[in-house]
Motif scaffolding. Structure first.
Motif, mmCIF file in Angstrom:
data_model
loop_
_atom_site.group_PDB
_atom_site.id
_atom_site.type_symbol
_atom_site.label_atom_id
_atom_site.label_comp_id
_atom_site.label_asym_id
_atom_site.label_seq_id
_atom_site.Cartn_x
_atom_site.Cartn_y
_atom_site.Cartn_z
ATOM 1 N N ASN A 1 -70.688 11.466 -20.808
ATOM 2 C CA ASN A 1 -70.120 11.277 -19.470
ATOM 3 C C ASN A 1 -71.204 11.181 -18.406
ATOM 4 N N LYS B 1 -71.668 8.024 -15.851
ATOM 5 C CA LYS B 1 -71.687 8.157 -14.387
ATOM 6 C C LYS B 1 -72.907 7.501 -13.746
ATOM 7 N N THR C 1 -64.728 1.729 -11.878
ATOM 8 C CA THR C 1 -64.697 2.469 -13.127
ATOM 9 C C THR C 1 -63.952 1.588 -14.133
#
Length: 89
Positions: free
Chosen positions: A43, A47, A58
């Motif tokens: 993750n 990001k 996203t």
């Protein structure tokens, strides 16, 4: 891995903003004693490319833990799908 995807997209005139779907395959991190993938680490990498000032978009994403990947030291494999919407005249 996402840096490589970004470069491949650029070669074809696309950007990370054109990515609309990622499928991420993650093998267990050998440094972990619980036999699980490093989802938090994945993750953090995600990001760096999505939800940023450069790319506020996203994407839809599936993340799956797998037993192993093709290379003996590979921990992550990512499949990206990108497309560009063409405005109608």
């Amino acid at each position: 891995m996402l840096t490589k995807i970004k470069a491949i997209l650029a070669e074809h005139g696309y950007t990370m903003r054109d990515v609309y779907k990622l499928t991420v395959f993650v093998a267990a991190d050998p440094k972990r004693t619980d036999g699980k993938m490093d989802f938090a680490g994945m993750n953090e990498g995600f990001k760096m490319f999505f939800g940023t000032a450069e790319n506020p978009e996203t994407v839809a994403r599936s993340t799956v833990q797998v037993a192993a990947l093709a290379g003996p030291n590979f921990l992550v494999e990512i499949e990206a799908t990108a497309a560009r919407v063409v405005a109608k005249r």
